[in-house]
Design a protein around this motif. Structure first.
Motif, PDB file in Angstrom:
ATOM      1  N   PHE A  81      -2.287  10.530   1.990  1.00  0.00           N
ATOM      2  CA  PHE A  81      -1.800   9.421   1.177  1.00  0.00           C
ATOM      3  C   PHE A  81      -1.004   9.963   0.003  1.00  0.00           C
ATOM      4  N   ALA A  82       0.123   9.326  -0.271  1.00  0.00           N
ATOM      5  CA  ALA A  82       0.926   9.705  -1.435  1.00  0.00           C
ATOM      6  C   ALA A  82       1.181   8.499  -2.316  1.00  0.00           C
ATOM      7  N   LEU A  83       0.998   8.701  -3.606  1.00  0.00           N
ATOM      8  CA  LEU A  83       1.413   7.740  -4.620  1.00  0.00           C
ATOM      9  C   LEU A  83       2.640   8.357  -5.270  1.00  0.00           C
ATOM     10  N   LEU A  84       3.794   7.759  -5.012  1.00  0.00           N
ATOM     11  CA  LEU A  84       5.047   8.328  -5.511  1.00  0.00           C
ATOM     12  C   LEU A  84       5.257   7.996  -6.980  1.00  0.00           C
ATOM     13  N   LYS A  85       5.722   8.973  -7.710  1.00  0.00           N
ATOM     14  CA  LYS A  85       6.008   8.778  -9.147  1.00  0.00           C
ATOM     15  C   LYS A  85       7.143   7.768  -9.322  1.00  0.00           C
ATOM     16  N   GLU A  86       8.151   7.854  -8.460  1.00  0.00           N
ATOM     17  CA  GLU A  86       9.297   6.952  -8.506  1.00  0.00           C
ATOM     18  C   GLU A  86       9.466   6.288  -7.141  1.00  0.00           C
ATOM     19  N   ARG A  99       6.275   3.083  -2.959  1.00  0.00           N
ATOM     20  CA  ARG A  99       5.573   4.026  -3.831  1.00  0.00           C
ATOM     21  C   ARG A  99       4.245   4.432  -3.220  1.00  0.00           C
ATOM     22  N   LEU A 100       3.760   3.630  -2.265  1.00  0.00           N
ATOM     23  CA  LEU A 100       2.481   3.887  -1.612  1.00  0.00           C
ATOM     24  C   LEU A 100       2.752   4.255  -0.159  1.00  0.00           C
ATOM     25  N   ASN A 126      -2.765  -4.891   1.661  1.00  0.00           N
ATOM     26  CA  ASN A 126      -2.192  -6.216   1.477  1.00  0.00           C
ATOM     27  C   ASN A 126      -2.739  -6.884   0.216  1.00  0.00           C
ATOM     28  N   SER A 127      -3.820  -6.351  -0.302  1.00  0.00           N
ATOM     29  CA  SER A 127      -4.412  -6.877  -1.529  1.00  0.00           C
ATOM     30  C   SER A 127      -3.561  -6.469  -2.725  1.00  0.00           C
ATOM     31  N   GLY A 128      -2.978  -7.454  -3.395  1.00  0.00           N
ATOM     32  CA  GLY A 128      -2.152  -7.169  -4.567  1.00  0.00           C
ATOM     33  C   GLY A 128      -2.935  -6.459  -5.663  1.00  0.00           C
ATOM     34  N   SER A 129      -4.183  -6.856  -5.856  1.00  0.00           N
ATOM     35  CA  SER A 129      -4.981  -6.224  -6.911  1.00  0.00           C
ATOM     36  C   SER A 129      -5.282  -4.763  -6.568  1.00  0.00           C
ATOM     37  N   PHE A 130      -5.496  -4.477  -5.280  1.00  0.00           N
ATOM     38  CA  PHE A 130      -5.747  -3.086  -4.887  1.00  0.00           C
ATOM     39  C   PHE A 130      -4.490  -2.244  -5.049  1.00  0.00           C
ATOM     40  N   ARG A 131      -3.337  -2.776  -4.642  1.00  0.00           N
ATOM     41  CA  ARG A 131      -2.078  -2.038  -4.829  1.00  0.00           C
ATOM     42  C   ARG A 131      -1.862  -1.732  -6.309  1.00  0.00           C
ATOM     43  N   LEU A 135      -1.558   1.902  -8.015  1.00  0.00           N
ATOM     44  CA  LEU A 135      -0.365   2.244  -8.791  1.00  0.00           C
ATOM     45  C   LEU A 135      -0.713   2.709 -10.194  1.00  0.00           C
ATOM     46  N   GLY A 136      -1.873   2.314 -10.692  1.00  0.00           N
ATOM     47  CA  GLY A 136      -2.313   2.734 -12.009  1.00  0.00           C
ATOM     48  C   GLY A 136      -3.071   4.053 -12.020  1.00  0.00           C
ATOM     49  N   CYS A 137      -3.335   4.596 -10.855  1.00  0.00           N
ATOM     50  CA  CYS A 137      -4.074   5.865 -10.761  1.00  0.00           C
ATOM     51  C   CYS A 137      -3.182   7.031 -11.170  1.00  0.00           C
TER      52      CYS A 137
END
Length: 157
Positions: A81-86, A99-100, A126-131, A135-137
């Motif tokens: 899994f990657a959380l992209l900075k940009e 970004r995810l 699909n959960s907006g709150s989870f995304r 994104l805040g991690c």
């Protein structure tokens, strides 16, 4: 099987910086290297993921991409899994950058489990709150904790 159990310190890439979709997919597959027995096996996984991506982009919308493939090169499901900075252009179906990015690779012999895991990724993401939480991690640990907490809420393994 839960998604959290497929991820670890090596296969989660927080605040990741890449210049292209190809570079991103290569980095995610390379993150699985420790789980491979040989360089040939890793190369087969690279090939399978890119072949699948050529069929149709796995950018599924809402800032998420799920590159995936089934291959004889693996005997169990593997993920990164990657959380992209940009945000990165991924030729997504909604034409929005991602970004995810959740990579899933599974054995050819277990199609039903592969489909179930893809479905689980889709439902979870699909959960907006989870995304928003993801994104805040800012660290691997935060991302792993977020996946574990979210799966414990919704899924019983």
């Amino acid at each position: 099987m839960n998604l959290f159990s497929l991820l670890d310190q090596v296969t989660v890439l927080p605040n990741f910086v890449v210049g292209s979709k190809e570079e991103l997919i290569n980095a995610l597959v390379d993150a699985l290297e420790e789980k491979m027995e040989s360089g040939e096996q890793l190369e087969e996984v690279h090939k399978a993921v890119f072949e699948r991506e050529e069929i149709m982009s796995t950018g599924v919308g809402k800032g998420l991409a799920i590159p995936h493939a089934k291959t004889k090169a693996v005997t169990e499901n593997l993920a990164a899994f990657a959380l992209l900075k940009e945000p990165l252009d991924f030729d997504s179906i909604d034409n929005e950058p991602v970004r995810l990015v959740f990579l899933l690779v599974g054995p050819e012999s277990n199609n039903s489990q592969h489909i179930k895991l893809l479905s689980r990724i889709s439902r979870l993401m699909n959960s907006g709150s989870f995304r928003e939480k993801i994104l805040g991690c800012t660290s691997t640990e935060e991302i792993l904790d977020a996946f574990q907490e979210e799966e414990e809420k919704y899924f019983v393994s």
